[in-house]
Every structure is written in C-alpha cells, then in structure tokens.
Design a protein around this motif. Structure first.
Motif, PDB file in Angstrom:
ATOM      1  N   ALA A   1       0.671  -1.407   0.133  1.00 15.16           N
ATOM      2  CA  ALA A   1      -0.037   0.019   0.127  1.00 15.16           C
ATOM      3  C   ALA A   1       0.946   1.419   0.007  1.00 15.16           C
ATOM      4  CB  ALA A   1      -0.882  -0.098   1.187  1.00 15.16           C
ATOM      5  N   ALA A   2       0.394   2.219  -0.522  1.00 14.26           N
ATOM      6  CA  ALA A   2       1.145   3.470  -0.769  1.00 14.26           C
ATOM      7  C   ALA A   2       1.344   4.270   0.542  1.00 14.26           C
ATOM      8  CB  ALA A   2       0.371   4.532  -1.511  1.00 14.26           C
ATOM      9  N   THR A   3       0.428   3.932   1.593  1.00 13.65           N
ATOM     10  CA  THR A   3       0.429   4.677   3.024  1.00 13.65           C
ATOM     11  C   THR A   3       0.091   3.717   4.081  1.00 13.65           C
ATOM     12  OG1 THR A   3      -1.889   5.272   2.970  1.00 13.65           O
ATOM     13  CG2 THR A   3      -0.426   6.709   2.197  1.00 13.65           C
ATOM     14  N   ALA A   4       0.505   3.885   5.266  1.00 15.82           N
ATOM     15  CA  ALA A   4       0.122   3.022   6.298  1.00 15.82           C
ATOM     16  C   ALA A   4      -1.392   2.830   6.581  1.00 15.82           C
ATOM     17  CB  ALA A   4       0.913   3.688   7.568  1.00 15.82           C
ATOM     18  N   GLN A   5      -2.063   3.452   5.906  1.00 18.99           N
ATOM     19  CA  GLN A   5      -3.803   3.419   6.400  1.00 18.99           C
ATOM     20  C   GLN A   5      -3.817   1.979   5.492  1.00 18.99           C
ATOM     21  OE1 GLN A   5      -5.416   5.313   8.178  1.00 18.99           O
ATOM     22  NE2 GLN A   5      -3.676   6.452   8.307  1.00 18.99           N
ATOM     23  N   GLY A   6      -3.109   1.458   4.374  1.00 13.57           N
ATOM     24  CA  GLY A   6      -3.648   0.356   3.725  1.00 13.57           C
ATOM     25  C   GLY A   6      -3.190  -0.949   4.567  1.00 13.57           C
ATOM     26  N   LEU A   7      -2.456  -0.949   5.674  1.00 17.13           N
ATOM     27  CA  LEU A   7      -1.949  -2.070   6.340  1.00 17.13           C
ATOM     28  C   LEU A   7      -2.989  -2.584   7.222  1.00 17.13           C
ATOM     29  CD1 LEU A   7       1.602  -0.540   7.633  1.00 17.13           C
ATOM     30  CD2 LEU A   7       1.345  -2.421   5.834  1.00 17.13           C
ATOM     31  N   ARG A   8      -3.056  -3.836   7.262  1.00 13.46           N
ATOM     32  CA  ARG A   8      -4.015  -4.574   8.163  1.00 13.46           C
ATOM     33  C   ARG A   8      -3.630  -6.054   8.603  1.00 13.46           C
ATOM     34  NH1 ARG A   8      -7.304  -8.171   5.185  1.00 13.46           N
ATOM     35  NH2 ARG A   8      -6.807  -8.190   2.962  1.00 13.46           N
ATOM     36  N   PHE A   9      -4.296  -6.447   9.736  1.00 17.05           N
ATOM     37  CA  PHE A   9      -3.859  -7.980   9.952  1.00 17.05           C
ATOM     38  C   PHE A   9      -5.102  -8.603  10.015  1.00 17.05           C
ATOM     39  CE2 PHE A   9      -3.843 -11.334  13.324  1.00 17.05           C
ATOM     40  CZ  PHE A   9      -2.630 -11.852  12.811  1.00 17.05           C
TER      41      PHE A   9
END
Length: 387
Positions: free
Chosen positions: A18-26
């Motif tokens: 993802a381009a930003t940290a907002q796209g990270l998930r578990f």
C-alpha cells in the motif's frame, strides 16, 4: 524487507504494498497468517524431536545447541506473529509523527533513509546466504563423518538428525528437514536485521529534529517555536516507547541467542579443524556472527545516542535573549528521560551495554575452557555439528 520476511513465514501483515500506512491490516483469515501458524506448528514439532534426541545423549554445552537454536526461533516466530497484529496501528502512529516533522528539502534526502535500509538489509541477507552456501559446500564435499554412502543423502541426514533418531531415513523426509533448517537459519538472522532497521528508522526521526533545531538554535526564537520543538520531541519519545513495548521481547531473544552462540563458537574456534574448507566456513560464520551481533547492538543503541546528547548540546548554544521557560522545560525533559529500546525492561540498549556483553563473553569463555576437550566437537561418535 517485509516481502522477504513473509516468504519465510514472518510478519504476516496484509497491505505491505500500500502507498500509505492506512492500507496495512492484519487478518486471521489471511493466507499469510495461516502460513505463519503452520510454520510455528512445524517448528514446535521439530523442537520436540530435538529435545527427545538430546535427552537420550550426553548433556553438555555443545549438545544443547540445537535445543537453544530451535527454542529461540520458535519464540521469535511467536513474537513476530504478535507484532504483526500491532504493526498496522504502530505504522500509522509512526506516519503521524513523521508528518509533524520538517519536510525533506529534496527528493534525495527523502530517499536516503529508504536506500540505507535496503542496502543494509541486502548486505546482511547476502552474507547470511553466503554463510549457508559455505556450510553446504563444507558438509557435502568434505563430510568428515559420513552417515550414508551418497554425500547428498549424508548431508540431508545431518540436516535433521532429530527426525531420523525416531524415523527411518527417507529422501523426502531429508528434504523436509533441510527446508526446515533453511527456515530456521533465515529467521534467526532476520531477527537481528529487523531490529537494526527499526533502530535506523527511529534514530532518523531524532536526527531530523536535531537538524531542524540546529538551523534555528543560534537565533532568538519565540516561545511558540520552543513549544513546537518540545511537542515534536515528546511525540517521537512516545513512539519509541510504543515500539519498545512491541519489540522488547524480540530484543531479549536476539541478544540472548547471540550471546550464547558467540560464546559457543569462540569455544569451538580453538579446536583443530578437520579440513581447510571447514576452517573457511567456520571462521566466516564466526566473523559474521560477531559482526552481526555488534551491528544490532550499535544500531539499536543509536536510538539512545540521538535522543539526548545532540539536543542537549544544541540547547547550550541558545542565546540568552532567546532563553525561555519552554527551553528550560525541554532541557529538563532531555536530562530526565531515559529514551532507549529495552529487553522487556530488564536492560536498556545503550553503548555501555557493549562493554557489559563483551565482559560477560570473556567470563563465560574462561569457564567453558576449563571443561573443553579438543576432540569432542568433531567426534563422530558423540554428535554431528549443527549446520
């Protein structure tokens, strides 16, 4: 770096492209998580077999080496899985802190940190791969204790003696043991690499704040400026504390395993090597281990180095006309805070720790040498060396 980790079942975080940290998930439903859980189960079973084999042999400082190696990797895999759950929120916090700092003046400055991280990771992973290839060359083409007629089969047998202590030898089980060995070897090296990169990233935040302060410190600045600097510093410190809570267990595992294996390898270094190829592999492995252990300590301790002295030194340059209550408050916080990463709060990682660890290694070596026997490490009837 995270892509390579996920190939070896570590850090099962979704959205790393993802381009930003907002796209990270578990997600527990992700194939990455299931792959990680499968490898943890595999390491657990392998550890049980290793303990079973060691329990039926003579216990000494060398024979427990496979148990320590397996347990450290098992604990490391569990900590990485737990860290993956916290990673999206942690990276969003990190991104928010970074956005509050002064922007880079050019794209070269912006890419400098990324290139440094990539170069260090590539160098260490390449050295780790070279070490593993040397071990294959040493123990396939110069097998001093062959267990099978075919050198490849003999090598595969040595990669998983704990399995063949219970089961009859078969090629597919030998390749499975070798795959497990590669997984464990990489995981062990990656713990150190990961901690180094975290130390580089956190110290870079403090360095950016110091550079911004250096440009303005000799000019009389108003109180609002110093309030801004102090709140930015406090935001970085809170991020460091949050990172410490997430990775302190990994620091204990990394530092503890490195201390044990450095002591053990130094003990083996006074042995007579069975061949020149074994000597090349062994001393390359020893040098890489000591260098990697030293590097992780220095990179992680750089967080403590950048959190206090550079800023205090700059505050001493503040002219009398620009001194205010906010400057005094910032100086008090810098003097009082103990900003560093730690090992479960048992110890703080600072440069002083290097001397303490070096002193411990010398002490342990003097004790271990009292019980040393030169032939024991290469005795085919007592044990096989760990690849």
């Amino acid at each position: 770096v995270l892509v390579i980790a996920q190939c070896f079942s570590l850090m099962p975080v979704c959205g790393i492209y993802a381009a930003t940290a907002q796209g990270l998930r578990f997600s527990w439903r992700s194939w990455r998580t299931w792959y990680s859980l499968l490898c943890i189960c595999s390491i657990s079973v392998d550890t049980i077999f290793t303990i079973n084999m060691t329990a039926h042999s003579l216990l000494d400082v060398r024979n427990v080496e496979p148990i320590i190696f397996h347990i450290c990797n098992l604990l490391g895999a569990c900590v990485f899985l737990q860290l993956a759950r916290k990673w999206p929120a942690l990276m969003r916090h990190w991104a928010a802190v970074e956005q509050q700092l002064p922007r880079h003046q050019s794209w070269r400055q912006r890419e400098q940190l990324a290139r440094r991280i990539q170069h260090i990771a590539l160098l260490l992973l390449s050295l780790s791969l070279m070490e593993h290839l040397l071990s294959i060359i040493a123990f396939v083409y110069h097998d001093f204790c062959p267990t099978r007629k075919d050198p490849i089969e003999s090598y595969l047998y040595g990669a998983g003696p704990q399995l063949f202590y219970v089961f009859a030898y078969s090629n597919w089980l030998g390749w499975l043991a070798k795959l497990q060995n590669v997984l464990l070897t990489f995981s062990w090296s990656y713990m150190d690499i990961f901690l180094m990169l975290l130390g580089i990233g956190l110290s870079d935040l403090l360095e950016r704040l110091s550079k911004h302060l250096q440009q303005a410190v000799q000019q009389p600045m108003n109180e609002a400026f110093w309030t801004h600097i102090r709140t930015r510093y406090r935001a970085i410190v809170e991020l460091i504390y949050e990172v410490d809570d997430a990775v302190s267990g990994l620091i204990v595992i990394s530092f503890g395993s490195n201390l044990y294996f450095v002591c053990l390898q130094l003990l083996k270094s006074i042995n007579t090597m069975p061949s020149t190829v074994h000597a090349v592999y062994f001393y390359f492995s020893l040098s890489f281990l000591i260098g990697r252990s030293t590097a992780v300590l220095l990179f992680v301790s750089s967080v403590n180095d950048g959190a206090r002295e550079p800023l205090l030194r700059l505050l001493r340059q503040v002219p009398h006309a620009g001194y205010s209550a906010e400057v005094s408050r910032l100086a008090s916080e810098l003097a009082a805070d103990n900003v560093s990463l730690s090992g479960l709060k048992f110890f703080s990682v600072t440069r002083k720790l290097f001397l303490a660890v070096a002193g411990s290694i010398v002490t342990y070596e003097l004790v271990l040498i009292q019980f040393h026997e030169d032939q024991k490490s290469w005795d085919c009837h007592t044990q096989q060396p760990l690849n």
